[in-house]
Design a protein around this motif. Structure first.
Motif, PDB file in Angstrom:
ATOM      1  N   LEU A  65       0.830  -1.204   0.000  1.00 18.07           N
ATOM      2  CA  LEU A  65       0.000   0.000   0.000  1.00 18.07           C
ATOM      3  C   LEU A  65       0.869   1.259   0.000  1.00 18.07           C
ATOM      4  CD1 LEU A  65      -2.631  -1.267   2.605  1.00 18.07           C
ATOM      5  CD2 LEU A  65      -3.063  -0.865   0.174  1.00 18.07           C
ATOM      6  N   ALA A  68       3.231   1.748  -3.207  1.00 16.80           N
ATOM      7  CA  ALA A  68       2.622   1.998  -4.521  1.00 16.80           C
ATOM      8  C   ALA A  68       3.223   3.238  -5.178  1.00 16.80           C
ATOM      9  CB  ALA A  68       1.108   2.160  -4.379  1.00 16.80           C
TER      10      ALA A  68
ATOM     11  N   HIS D 256      -8.764  -3.858 -10.440  1.00 19.05           N
ATOM     12  CA  HIS D 256      -8.447  -3.112  -9.224  1.00 19.05           C
ATOM     13  C   HIS D 256      -7.439  -2.023  -9.542  1.00 19.05           C
ATOM     14  CE1 HIS D 256      -4.542  -5.256  -8.492  1.00 19.05           C
ATOM     15  NE2 HIS D 256      -5.154  -6.205  -9.150  1.00 19.05           N
ATOM     16  N   CYS D 257      -7.328  -1.077  -8.608  1.00 22.66           N
ATOM     17  CA  CYS D 257      -6.493   0.095  -8.842  1.00 22.66           C
ATOM     18  C   CYS D 257      -6.123   0.710  -7.495  1.00 22.66           C
ATOM     19  CB  CYS D 257      -7.296   1.092  -9.679  1.00 22.66           C
ATOM     20  SG  CYS D 257      -6.324   2.497 -10.217  1.00 22.66           S
ATOM     21  N   ILE D 258      -4.990   1.421  -7.464  1.00 21.61           N
ATOM     22  CA  ILE D 258      -4.535   1.997  -6.197  1.00 21.61           C
ATOM     23  C   ILE D 258      -4.276   3.495  -6.339  1.00 21.61           C
ATOM     24  CG2 ILE D 258      -2.035   1.568  -6.502  1.00 21.61           C
ATOM     25  CD1 ILE D 258      -2.096   0.525  -3.527  1.00 21.61           C
ATOM     26  N   SER D 273      -9.145   5.808  -7.730  1.00 17.50           N
ATOM     27  CA  SER D 273      -8.831   4.396  -7.979  1.00 17.50           C
ATOM     28  C   SER D 273     -10.106   3.571  -8.119  1.00 17.50           C
ATOM     29  CB  SER D 273      -7.944   3.842  -6.866  1.00 17.50           C
ATOM     30  OG  SER D 273      -8.585   3.919  -5.621  1.00 17.50           O
ATOM     31  N   THR D 352     -12.134  -2.897  -0.594  1.00 16.45           N
ATOM     32  CA  THR D 352     -11.152  -1.831  -0.429  1.00 16.45           C
ATOM     33  C   THR D 352     -10.051  -2.238   0.523  1.00 16.45           C
ATOM     34  OG1 THR D 352     -10.918   0.560  -0.158  1.00 16.45           O
ATOM     35  CG2 THR D 352     -12.192  -0.582   1.519  1.00 16.45           C
ATOM     36  N   GLN D 358      -7.919   3.712  -0.252  1.00 12.31           N
ATOM     37  CA  GLN D 358      -6.733   3.854  -1.095  1.00 12.31           C
ATOM     38  C   GLN D 358      -6.742   2.893  -2.275  1.00 12.31           C
ATOM     39  OE1 GLN D 358      -2.920   2.819   0.619  1.00 12.31           O
ATOM     40  NE2 GLN D 358      -1.833   3.439  -1.231  1.00 12.31           N
ATOM     41  N   GLN D 359      -7.100   1.638  -1.992  1.00  8.17           N
ATOM     42  CA  GLN D 359      -7.066   0.626  -3.042  1.00  8.17           C
ATOM     43  C   GLN D 359      -8.454   0.044  -3.206  1.00  8.17           C
ATOM     44  OE1 GLN D 359      -4.761  -2.922  -2.201  1.00  8.17           O
ATOM     45  NE2 GLN D 359      -4.076  -3.063  -4.304  1.00  8.17           N
TER      46      GLN D 359
END
Lengths: 377, 143, 158, 368
Positions: A65, A68, D256-258, D273, D352, D358-359
């Motif tokens: 996290l 990234a 998915h995406c961050i 995201s 999430t 965030q993600q």
């Protein structure tokens, strides 16, 4: 399946401590080298697949996290694999499947460990309530298995010493390797202290900080010498069950067999292999497990696994020279790719066209492998 | 279950050692010396805290730039009852602060009551007397 | 800015310590709790898989090869055979015993998978594969596998 | 792309622990899990089962639901996190629950089970296997879940200050309020509706109630958020069987995406995201959506980012009344599957990770 190639490889200098870099700095050292090798930038990457061993080594929960940003993954998919010691290998396999499946075109895969942030032995030996105490340490888990191999194969003691010397001689040709012991001798290994009988000090891997990265792509047009991923495999079995053979685990055998089958090759066609050998005795054990030699220890004794031998094993020096745990498996996969790309510098196996990378983890129960080649499938 | 459960306490504790590298190290050195550093990105923005890379793209950043120590509260979340692990033990707020000279906001705490703290308020860093190069070298921001 | 300033260091900051502490409260699952209660009574009680009939000690809630829950409790012996072992000769953080000591996989009579434990009352050099050993109970009522202090050669040390 | 179907699902009802003290309604018993015993189903408290038993219960149920056996499974993937269990390699013993013998093609992610499902979907696209089994398990009852989540924060710039999850969510909520996009009453309405829906859902063990007009009388923990704005943590496990070319609800898209973790470079009033993940999964408007919410304001952000204006959102109550670490995302997929099985044409499942959304991972399911 879409043909997938390794078009960029980068790794850090591995060392017991890398006090000169942060965690983002460490992973970027490998990632930027891989991108440079591929002639790409972060903007060209579609997804990032990250592997590392337990979060407790560095005390950051799900570090993918916060990493990234450092890995240029913002606005993209960021994926994190953890399969114990095999994680670097499993991560490379997952990354390869992201491309071979057609889901992404270019994937950056990274694996790392910064063991100097803590003490790995501490992280692994925390006594958990109600569970049998782990009173043996990491080597203590594998030493009984090695004793069982020696007993079963009737192998002489010096085999472990030979592998220890051979891998360090190989590692001395690899400037990224953590341990640099060019002048090591059998006598030194033999005279080094017994840690977990029958394992001697110089028959064990070091504890390292390090990272490795690869760019995998379905488009190799910009790459002069791609390493094509011909076969991939992962296999697992439970940690402990009645009748389990930990000396020659079935999951390891099947992992090898799957990989040969997918690649359409036989073990005797391989030009070299990078196997996950954290204790020297695991080389002969894995040679047999993967069907590379009928008698692993006789192959070692005959010098077949040295550079210049019939099937050089761990020309990079392997885990015996550098062990950033989460990255160790991917280093095997990346070094196999370097061999078939002809970019392994001083530890290059002449004319290598087909190479295997291998990793294992847990109590010899999680296995990953790939076979890469210089020719497009 | 007719028998009592077996229950045990278990603590996972370790003092991790974080090596910082050149840019995070420079930022922390700056804090110790009562300076807040940002880094300039390729497109000319100043990100705070300073990092070796642009969070948006991963591309390397350039010069380090001193920002603050004053700025404006962008977003604030007030805590009436601090917990023992919070940076200060008086009523305070978590805040995103746009420091003077910065193009991104910086997370820290601001001392004050819920009524006193609001978006747009100018605040400045109050430095700890004993500083060792960490975010807690700034005790808190104050109006 | 603060008026007093006690920080005189000028060398660059290169690292810091990050202490973490997490407190957990763990409850033994029923299968483990049963095992530990038996251990208190100086009994080794495993469980048998209803499909493959293998007996595990410590008992397993689920058979690892058949993926079915194991309910049948099986009293195991207090002696067994050394499957394999190593001699731990180095000290390390978190270690409980003073090296050197023998860490062995012992196949307890009446069970089908080895138990990891310590072998005592014998010089490490004297331990052999296939050696028969028996449990030596600790006097303290420990609700853990440490209730068996160690295993020693069957019939005591010659 | 091969069309992949959700062929079977299994789950243990979440065992909720930290319900806000001012929740009203009938007191609930300690939740019990029904698992296969020697003489039929057996009711056990969550603490009575170890991780392998939790995994066994849900994977056996998912396989039975799919009408498949362990031998049919070509790939296994799981999601869990060591810190929630308090020990390294917790997934190693949990693997016993699935009976990984003879040795299987198997992998693990240190992420929510929804990401394990993503890996399994990728593996099915690779083409060498046709059936995948996905599972996840998590406990919040063992340890300090908030403190574990705080250890996700950047170890140099965020973790040393130690902001708890609700403080960061408080900043996100305040950013919404400042932008005129939401009010505290909106947040309370999200929570009250979620708990009401959960009380009607057969699957949840929560029967407590939060009364909307009284919720705002309670003091904020991190303004503008109150204790009830944070999801109640729970223990649980879930499993899904995916097949290529099957008959169950089909995965139309999954992606998915961050976002950056650094809050200073993000617009907290939106989730880029989530929007990108939704678009990459195929976009479009679902009939029904199951969201993975940690805090009530996230419902409003996701409604916008995922284009849910016309969708029925969280008819099961979602995760605010019961958030199981590492499992909630996978149970969203299960809830969405059940909506499609029940007649919905198109359902969205969201997962999430990380602070302030965030993600994000989005799965779109459609009738086969």
């Amino acid at each position: 399946m879409i043909p997938t190639a390794v078009i960029g490889i980068g790794q850090t200098r591995h060392a017991a401590k890398r006090p000169d870099v942060s965690m983002p700095g460490l992973v970027r050292e490998a990632a930027l080298r891989a991108l440079e090798d591929a002639g790409l930038t972060f903007a060209d990457i579609d997804a990032v697949v990250l592997g590392k061993a337990p979060d407790m080594f560095e005390g950051v929960v799900q570090p993918e996290l916060f990493l990234a940003e450092a890995l240029g993954a913002v606005g993209k998919p960021m994926f994190r694999v953890h399969t114990a010691g095999s994680v670097g290998g499993s991560t490379a396999v997952v990354a390869a499947h992201h491309v071979s499946s057609g889901v992404h075109k270019r994937v950056l895969t990274v694996a790392y460990e910064k063991q100097s942030e803590s003490n790995a032995m501490w992280a692994l030996s925390q006594p958990f309530p109600f569970l049998p105490p782990v009173s043996a340490g990491a080597g203590g888990y594998f030493a009984p298995v090695i004793r069982a191999y020696i007993d079963r194969a009737k192998a002489p003691d010096h085999i472990g010493w030979q592998v220890a010397v051979k891998d360090r001689q190989h590692g001395a040709l690899n400037p990224c390797a953590h341990l640099q012991l060019p002048d090591i001798t059998l006598e030194q290994v033999k005279a080094s202290p017994l840690l977990w009988d029958p394992i001697r000090y110089l028959e064990t891997c070091p504890s390292s900080d390090g990272a490795v990265a690869m760019v995998l792509s379905s488009d190799a047009s910009t790459c002069r010498n791609p390493a094509w991923v011909l076969g991939t495999s992962v296999r697992s079995e439970p940690l402990l069950f009645a009748g389990r053979d930990e000396v020659n685990p079935r999951a390891g055998q099947l992992c090898g067999a799957d990989c040969y089958a997918e690649a359409g090759v036989t073990p005797d066609q391989l030009d070299c292999a990078e196997l996950y050998v954290p204790f020297s005795w695991y080389e002969p054990m894995w040679l047999e497990n993967l069907g590379l030699f009928e008698s692993g220890w006789r192959a070692v004794d005959a010098g077949h696994t040295k550079l210049g031998g019939r099937l050089p094993i761990n020309p990079s020096g392997g885990v015996m020279c550098s062990n950033p745990i989460g990255a160790s498996g991917m280093l095997r996969f990346a070094e196999a790719a370097r061999q078939v790309r002809g970019t392994a510098d001083a530890h290059q196996v002449d004319g290598a066209r087909l190479a295997m990378g291998h990793a294992y983890g847990g109590g010899s129960q999680f296995f990953a492998a790939w076979i890469v080649g210089s020719t497009r499938p | 279950m007719d028998q009592p459960a077996l229950t045990s306490r278990f603590t996972l504790a370790y003092a991790y050692k974080r090596s910082l590298g050149p840019v995070i190290g420079a930022f922390m050195t700056g804090l110790r010396d009562r300076r807040i550093l940002g880094a300039r990105t390729a497109d000319g923005r100043v990100i705070v805290p300073a990092r070796a890379y642009d969070p948006a793209s991963g591309e390397p950043t350039g010069d380090l730039v001193e920002v603050g120590p004053s700025g404006v509260i962008e977003t604030v979340s007030h805590v009436a009852q601090p917990s023992p692990t919070d940076p200060v033990q008086v009523p305070f707020a978590w805040a995103l602060i746009r420091l003077d000279g910065a193009d991104t906001s910086f997370l820290h705490v601001v001392e004050g009551s819920a009524e006193a703290l609001h978006r747009g308020l100018r605040v400045t860093a109050r430095w700890r007397a004993e500083r060792d190069g960490s975010l807690r070298d700034i005790e808190a921001f104050v109006p | 800015m603060s008026d007093s300033d006690h920080t005189h260091e000028t060398a660059p900051v290169t690292r810091f310590k990050a202490p973490t502490r997490l407190d957990y409260t763990v409850t033994a699952a029923a299968v483990t709790a049963d095992f530990l209660r038996h251990i208190l009574e100086q009994r080794l009680v495993g469980r048998r898989c209803p499909v493959c009939a293998k007996v595990y000690l410590p008992p397993r809630g689920v058979c690892p090869t058949c993926a079915v829950r194991c309910h049948e409790q099986v009293e195991a012996g207090h002696a067994g055979t050394i499957d394999t072992f190593s001699v731990v000769r180095i000290p390390f953080e978190g270690q409980v015993l003073e090296p050197p000591y023998v860490c062995a996989r012992i196949l307890i009579d009446g069970t089908d998978a080895p138990l990891l434990h310590i072998v005592g009352e014998i010089a490490p050099e004297e331990v052999t594969l296939g050696m028969r050993v028996e449990a030596v109970w600790d006097d303290r009522p420990l609700p853990t596998l440490a209730r068996v202090r160690y295993f020693r050669p069957e019939g005591g040390t010659p | 792309m091969r069309r992949v179907h959700v062929q079977g699902v299994g789950r243990l009802p979440p065992a909720v622990r930290n319900v806000p003290s001012y929740a009203t309604g009938p007191a609930w018993d300690e939740p019990q899990w029904s698992v296969a015993g020697p003489d039929g189903p057996e009711l056990l408290t969550p603490a009575a089962l170890d991780e392998a038993e939790m995994v066994q219960a849900v994977t056996a149920a998912a396989l039975a639901d799919a009408g498949l056996s362990r031998d049919d499974v070509g790939f296994i993937c799981s999601g869990s996190n060591d810190y929630h269990q308090g020990r390294p390699f917790s997934f190693v013993m949990a693997l016993d629950g699935v009976g990984c013998w003879p040795p299987k093609r198997e992998s693990h992610v240190e992420m929510d089970g929804a990401f394990a499902l993503y890996e399994a979907w990728v593996r099915l696209q690779h083409g060498d296997v046709d059936v995948a089994l996905v599972y996840a398990y998590g406990r919040s009852s063992l340890g300090p879940t908030d403190e574990v989540l705080s250890l996700q924060l950047d170890p140099y710039f965020l973790a040393p200050l130690g902001p708890p999850p609700i403080a960061l969510a408080g900043l996100q909520a305040q950013a919404l309020v400042d932008a005129g996009l939401a009010t505290e009453a909106d947040f309370a309405a999200v929570v009250a509706r979620a708990w009401r829906a959960a009380a009607d859902d057969l699957y949840t063990s929560v029967s407590a109630e939060l009364v909307e007009d009284r919720m705002l009388l309670h003091p904020a923990v991190a303004s503008p958020l109150r204790a009830h704005d944070q999801a109640s943590f729970a223990d649980g496990a879930a499993a899904v069987v995916l097949v290529a070319e099957g008959a169950g609800p089909a995965i139309e898209g999954i992606a998915h995406c961050i976002d950056p973790m650094d809050f200073g470079t993000r617009d907290l009033t939106t989730s880029r995201s989530a929007r990108l993940a939704h678009a990459a999964a195929g976009g479009g408007i679902p009939e029904v959506a199951e969201l993975h919410l940690r805090f009530s304001p996230e419902a409003l952000i996701l409604r916008d980012a995922l284009g849910l204006e016309e969708a029925l959102v969280d008819p099961t109550g979602g995760t605010l009344p019961s958030d199981v670490p590492m499992v909630s995302g996978l149970t969203r997929v299960i809830a969405a599957t059940e909506h499609v099985r029940g007649g919905a044409g198109r359902a969205l499942a969201h997962c999430t990770a990380g602070p302030c959304l965030q993600q994000n991972l989005v799965t779109l399911l459609v009738a086969p």
